[in-house]
Design an enzyme around this catalytic site. Structure first.
Site, PDB file in Angstrom:
ATOM      1  N   ARG A 175      59.443 -24.958 -27.062  1.00 26.36           N
ATOM      2  CA  ARG A 175      60.338 -23.820 -26.835  1.00 26.36           C
ATOM      3  C   ARG A 175      61.190 -23.582 -28.084  1.00 26.36           C
ATOM      4  NH1 ARG A 175      64.736 -22.803 -21.858  1.00 26.36           N
ATOM      5  NH2 ARG A 175      65.583 -20.892 -22.739  1.00 26.36           N
ATOM      6  N   ASN A 212      56.689 -20.211 -16.558  1.00 23.57           N
ATOM      7  CA  ASN A 212      56.784 -19.043 -17.429  1.00 23.57           C
ATOM      8  C   ASN A 212      55.744 -19.079 -18.534  1.00 23.57           C
ATOM      9  OD1 ASN A 212      58.771 -17.146 -16.669  1.00 23.57           O
ATOM     10  ND2 ASN A 212      60.356 -18.680 -17.068  1.00 23.57           N
ATOM     11  N   CYS A 218      59.678 -15.072  -9.553  1.00 24.43           N
ATOM     12  CA  CYS A 218      60.745 -15.329 -10.530  1.00 24.43           C
ATOM     13  C   CYS A 218      62.101 -15.292  -9.833  1.00 24.43           C
ATOM     14  CB  CYS A 218      60.684 -14.249 -11.598  1.00 24.43           C
ATOM     15  SG  CYS A 218      62.116 -14.189 -12.680  1.00 24.43           S
ATOM     16  N   ASP A 219      63.031 -16.090 -10.356  1.00 27.69           N
ATOM     17  CA  ASP A 219      64.346 -16.150  -9.706  1.00 27.69           C
ATOM     18  C   ASP A 219      65.370 -15.177 -10.299  1.00 27.69           C
ATOM     19  OD1 ASP A 219      64.987 -17.231 -12.145  1.00 27.69           O
ATOM     20  OD2 ASP A 219      65.836 -19.086 -11.361  1.00 27.69           O
ATOM     21  N   HIS A 244      60.546  -9.945 -15.801  1.00 26.90           N
ATOM     22  CA  HIS A 244      61.597  -9.906 -16.832  1.00 26.90           C
ATOM     23  C   HIS A 244      61.598  -8.541 -17.531  1.00 26.90           C
ATOM     24  CE1 HIS A 244      61.921 -14.591 -17.344  1.00 26.90           C
ATOM     25  NE2 HIS A 244      62.153 -14.185 -16.106  1.00 26.90           N
ATOM     26  N   TYR A 255      66.843  -8.946 -19.121  1.00 29.13           N
ATOM     27  CA  TYR A 255      65.997  -9.234 -20.283  1.00 29.13           C
ATOM     28  C   TYR A 255      65.816  -8.062 -21.244  1.00 29.13           C
ATOM     29  CZ  TYR A 255      64.945 -13.960 -18.837  1.00 29.13           C
ATOM     30  OH  TYR A 255      65.058 -15.299 -18.519  1.00 29.13           O
ATOM     31  N   ARG A 261      68.604 -21.452 -27.806  1.00 32.20           N
ATOM     32  CA  ARG A 261      68.708 -21.770 -26.373  1.00 32.20           C
ATOM     33  C   ARG A 261      68.060 -23.135 -26.058  1.00 32.20           C
ATOM     34  NH1 ARG A 261      71.998 -21.465 -22.572  1.00 32.20           N
ATOM     35  NH2 ARG A 261      70.992 -21.930 -20.609  1.00 32.20           N
TER      36      ARG A 261
HETATM   37  P1  NAD Z   1      60.895 -29.018 -18.410  1.00 29.53           P
HETATM   38  O1  NAD Z   1      60.272 -29.164 -19.761  1.00 29.53           O
HETATM   39  O2  NAD Z   1      62.144 -29.726 -18.090  1.00 29.53           O
HETATM   40  O3  NAD Z   1      59.818 -29.456 -17.324  1.00 29.53           O
HETATM   41  C1  NAD Z   1      58.509 -29.085 -17.330  1.00 29.53           C
HETATM   42  C2  NAD Z   1      57.619 -30.278 -16.980  1.00 29.53           C
HETATM   43  O4  NAD Z   1      56.265 -29.818 -17.023  1.00 29.53           O
HETATM   44  C3  NAD Z   1      57.708 -31.460 -17.955  1.00 29.53           C
HETATM   45  O5  NAD Z   1      58.029 -32.634 -17.260  1.00 29.53           O
HETATM   46  C4  NAD Z   1      56.322 -31.523 -18.576  1.00 29.53           C
HETATM   47  O6  NAD Z   1      55.905 -32.835 -18.867  1.00 29.53           O
HETATM   48  C5  NAD Z   1      55.484 -30.887 -17.506  1.00 29.53           C
HETATM   49  N1  NAD Z   1      54.203 -30.373 -17.981  1.00 29.53           N
HETATM   50  C6  NAD Z   1      53.945 -29.698 -19.110  1.00 29.53           C
HETATM   51  N2  NAD Z   1      52.644 -29.387 -19.182  1.00 29.53           N
HETATM   52  C7  NAD Z   1      52.061 -29.865 -18.058  1.00 29.53           C
HETATM   53  C8  NAD Z   1      50.726 -29.851 -17.555  1.00 29.53           C
HETATM   54  N3  NAD Z   1      49.738 -29.249 -18.229  1.00 29.53           N
HETATM   55  N4  NAD Z   1      50.494 -30.459 -16.376  1.00 29.53           N
HETATM   56  C9  NAD Z   1      51.478 -31.052 -15.690  1.00 29.53           C
HETATM   57  N5  NAD Z   1      52.771 -31.094 -16.118  1.00 29.53           N
HETATM   58  C10 NAD Z   1      53.043 -30.502 -17.284  1.00 29.53           C
HETATM   59  O7  NAD Z   1      61.070 -27.451 -18.189  1.00 29.53           O
HETATM   60  P2  NAD Z   1      62.120 -26.644 -17.301  1.00 29.53           P
HETATM   61  O8  NAD Z   1      63.134 -26.051 -18.163  1.00 29.53           O
HETATM   62  O9  NAD Z   1      62.572 -27.477 -16.179  1.00 29.53           O
HETATM   63  O10 NAD Z   1      61.225 -25.459 -16.771  1.00 29.53           O
HETATM   64  C11 NAD Z   1      60.044 -25.637 -16.046  1.00 29.53           C
HETATM   65  C12 NAD Z   1      59.312 -24.314 -15.894  1.00 29.53           C
HETATM   66  O11 NAD Z   1      59.929 -23.478 -14.936  1.00 29.53           O
HETATM   67  C13 NAD Z   1      59.249 -23.487 -17.174  1.00 29.53           C
HETATM   68  O12 NAD Z   1      58.012 -22.838 -17.250  1.00 29.53           O
HETATM   69  C14 NAD Z   1      60.344 -22.484 -16.978  1.00 29.53           C
HETATM   70  O13 NAD Z   1      60.167 -21.379 -17.808  1.00 29.53           O
HETATM   71  C15 NAD Z   1      60.150 -22.195 -15.525  1.00 29.53           C
HETATM   72  N6  NAD Z   1      61.237 -21.544 -14.816  1.00 29.53           N
HETATM   73  C16 NAD Z   1      60.918 -20.411 -14.170  1.00 29.53           C
HETATM   74  C17 NAD Z   1      61.852 -19.756 -13.449  1.00 29.53           C
HETATM   75  C18 NAD Z   1      61.459 -18.488 -12.784  1.00 29.53           C
HETATM   76  O14 NAD Z   1      62.232 -17.866 -12.180  1.00 29.53           O
HETATM   77  N7  NAD Z   1      60.213 -18.038 -12.895  1.00 29.53           N
HETATM   78  C19 NAD Z   1      63.146 -20.266 -13.332  1.00 29.53           C
HETATM   79  C20 NAD Z   1      63.462 -21.429 -14.002  1.00 29.53           C
HETATM   80  C21 NAD Z   1      62.473 -22.067 -14.736  1.00 29.53           C
HETATM   81  C1  G6P Z   2      65.978 -17.366 -15.536  1.00 24.00           C
HETATM   82  C2  G6P Z   2      64.594 -16.803 -15.576  1.00 24.00           C
HETATM   83  C3  G6P Z   2      63.613 -17.892 -15.856  1.00 24.00           C
HETATM   84  C4  G6P Z   2      63.967 -18.595 -17.143  1.00 24.00           C
HETATM   85  C5  G6P Z   2      65.372 -19.116 -17.090  1.00 24.00           C
HETATM   86  C6  G6P Z   2      65.781 -19.633 -18.460  1.00 24.00           C
HETATM   87  O1  G6P Z   2      66.116 -18.200 -14.443  1.00 24.00           O
HETATM   88  O2  G6P Z   2      64.223 -16.158 -14.392  1.00 24.00           O
HETATM   89  O3  G6P Z   2      62.338 -17.335 -15.906  1.00 24.00           O
HETATM   90  O4  G6P Z   2      63.083 -19.672 -17.375  1.00 24.00           O
HETATM   91  O5  G6P Z   2      66.251 -18.102 -16.735  1.00 24.00           O
HETATM   92  O6  G6P Z   2      66.983 -20.290 -18.358  1.00 24.00           O
HETATM   93  P1  G6P Z   2      67.480 -21.334 -19.452  1.00 24.00           P
HETATM   94  O7  G6P Z   2      68.786 -21.754 -18.921  1.00 24.00           O
HETATM   95  O8  G6P Z   2      66.416 -22.399 -19.508  1.00 24.00           O
HETATM   96  O9  G6P Z   2      67.566 -20.576 -20.740  1.00 24.00           O
HETATM   97 MN    MN Z   3      61.991 -15.703 -14.504  1.00 21.36          MN
END
Ligand code: NAD
Ligand code: G6P
Ligand code: MN
Length: 446
Positions: free
Chosen positions: A96, A150, A172-173, A203, A269, A289
């Site tokens: 990231r 994501n 998405c949240d 987004h 976004y 970030r």
């Molecule tokens: P993070 O790095 O803390 O956790 C992600 C985990 O995924 C790690 O433990 C990593 O080892 C694991 N991982 C990576 N590749 C993998 C694979 N191929 N198979 C199994 N495990 C794997 O990340 P985070 O900040 O906690 O975010 C997690 C995900 O959730 C991100 O994609 C983030 O963008 C997403 N997210 C989405 C929303 C939403 O609303 N859509 C909200 C918050 C976070």
């Molecule tokens: C929101 C979005 C997620 C994104 C996150 C990033 O929740 O919906 O898709 O991953 O923000 O937040 P952060 O605190 O990791 O920048």
């Molecule tokens: Mn999102």
């Protein structure tokens, strides 16, 4: 899916910073959504272990009847599962950071899901999410995957192309979070007291109708507030995650985005797409970030997990419940109990938004039941929104085509077409740096 007494869940990306708050949220919702088993699956044993050890203690103390397993073995991770909740981050924060810093070094927006960084993340994520789908289909063919990994738009398009028949719902949240703010502004107790119309890409969307349950139009009161304050609300900023200068700026800045089109209410976004100069100027290219999250949320959550493990109890933990993550339970319930709840999901357009490619993966309201989502029709949309959507959609489709065809040319086109980008030559320079940084993750582009 048959009605069951209790469900078995696999959390893919068990080592995520969001996992403990999801566990606390699931425990809070057990009366609505009973659980018999929780499995953590991750491909990083060390990272997952700490989170899993802490969550095991939380579960032992609060719901000892739930069976718990943490594994890096796909067979164990996906066998006897009803729902996979997927939140993986392929390449973790280390990548990231590169997604953000490489474009920023060239004066271009460096953001997790927007612009060149979002495209780079997309090409990593498709592989990881498709792998999870294949495991799920092999070991639990009747399960549903609720995916919030994501960048959701590119992931959804990749899954549409590569695994068209899979039972995956992308969600998405961000709209949930903003709707909670809107509900407070409108003087309501909950976002569930509102019925909304929202359309766009993930987004990348707008609300054009928000009503209370009696049908009263809430747009005027919300717009009046947003014009002055954006979505910034003192009341809600207490939540630790959001009481963070970056998020506060993003919520506040929504008022500038709103001024560009006062007929609709925008998602946050657009700050990156429509006010790129501002976004670049207000980002420290040496401390982005990713750095804030590693020093903030990651440290806070992992330190707290260590404390729980050391004390061998979570009775006094200050880990927060992921309150708005309860939409995941709403979605699982809709599928399991045929609730027909109205929710925003990322689904194939199929004519719902007029003038937008029928195969676009769009974010729109759907009625969700046991057979999955039934998208609601949006109809005609204004030229401004349609133009922006078409352009961003082309970026996302080109990125997925580039992935599938291993095409350098198409990825260069994708970067060039992004609204965050100006010049094709510069897009090529950034692309070449991203290729080098993603050597272990991307297909070999020709
Ligand atoms: P993070 O790095 O803390 O956790 C992600 C985990 O995924 C790690 O433990 C990593 O080892 C694991 N991982 C990576 N590749 C993998 C694979 N191929 N198979 C199994 N495990 C794997 O990340 P985070 O900040 O906690 O975010 C997690 C995900 O959730 C991100 O994609 C983030 O963008 C997403 N997210 C989405 C929303 C939403 O609303 N859509 C909200 C918050 C976070
Ligand atoms: C929101 C979005 C997620 C994104 C996150 C990033 O929740 O919906 O898709 O991953 O923000 O937040 P952060 O605190 O990791 O920048
Ligand atoms: Mn999102």
């Amino acid at each position: 899916m048959n009605k069951k007494n209790a469900f078995s869940i696999s959390i893919a990306g068990g080592g995520s910073t969001y996992t403990p708050e999801i566990i606390l949220m699931l425990l809070e919702n057990l009366d609505r959504f009973p659980i018999r088993k929780i499995i953590f699956y991750d491909n990083d044993y060390e990272r997952q272990k700490l989170v899993a050890d802490a969550c095991e203690i939380i579960l032992r103390e609060r719901a000892p009847e739930i069976e718990f397993l943490s594994t890096t073995n796909p067979k164990d991770g996906f066998t006897d599962i009803d729902f996979v909740m997927a939140h993986i981050r392929v390449g973790k924060y280390e990548m990231r950071e590169k997604d953000e810093k490489i474009p920023l070094e060239h004066g271009i927006v460096g953001q997790e899901t927007c612009g060149p960084g979002g495209i780079a993340y997309g090409l990593r994520s498709i592989t990881g999410v498709v792998e999870l789908i294949d495991y799920m289909e092999e070991y639990s063919p009747n399960a549903w995957m609720l995916n919030y990994s994501n960048p959701a738009s590119i992931v959804a398009e990749g899954v549409r192309v590569l695994r068209p028949d899979s039972k995956v719902l992308n969600i998405c949240d961000m709209p949930i979070d903003i709707e909670e703010r809107m509900a407070v502004i409108a003087g309501l107790e909950s976002r569930k007291d509102m019925t909304v119309r929202y359309y766009g890409l993930n987004h990348f969307g707008w609300w054009d109708d928000i009503r209370d349950k009696d049908g009263n139009d809430l747009m005027p009161v919300i717009k009046k507030y947003v014009l002055e304050n954006g979505y910034n609300l003192e009341l809600l900023n207490k939540e630790v995650r959001l009481n963070d200068p970056d998020w506060l700026d993003t919520y506040r800045f929504a008022k500038e985005v709103y001024r560009l089109d006062t007929e609709t209410l925008p998602t946050t976004y657009f700050k990156y797409y429509l006010f790129s100069d501002y976004a670049v100027k207000h980002t420290d290219k040496n401390y982005t970030r990713a750095n804030q999250v590693m020093d903030g949320r990651e440290k806070r959550v992992f330190d707290e997990c260590s404390t729980i493990v050391e004390k061998n109890t979570a009775k006094e933990t200050n880990l927060e419940i992921g309150v708005h993550a309860s939409y995941i339970v709403d979605l699982a319930r809709a599928l399991a109990f045929n609730t027909h709840e109205r929710m925003l999901l990322i689904v194939e357009n199929k004519g719902a938004i007029c003038g937008v490619d029928p195969t676009a993966m769009v974010e729109i309201p759907c009625i969700v039941g046991a057979n999955g989502p039934e998208p609601l029709s949006i109809g005609e949309i204004p030229t401004f929104q349609r133009g922006l959507i078409q352009q961003q959609l082309a970026v996302e489709k080109l990125a997925v085509e580039a992935y599938v065809e291993e095409s350098y040319q198409k990825l260069w086109q994708a970067l060039t077409l992004s609204r965050t980008m100006g010049d094709a030559d510069l897009a090529k320079v950034i692309l070449d740096e991203l290729i080098e940084a993603n050597i272990d993750y991307w297909p070999n582009l020709k």
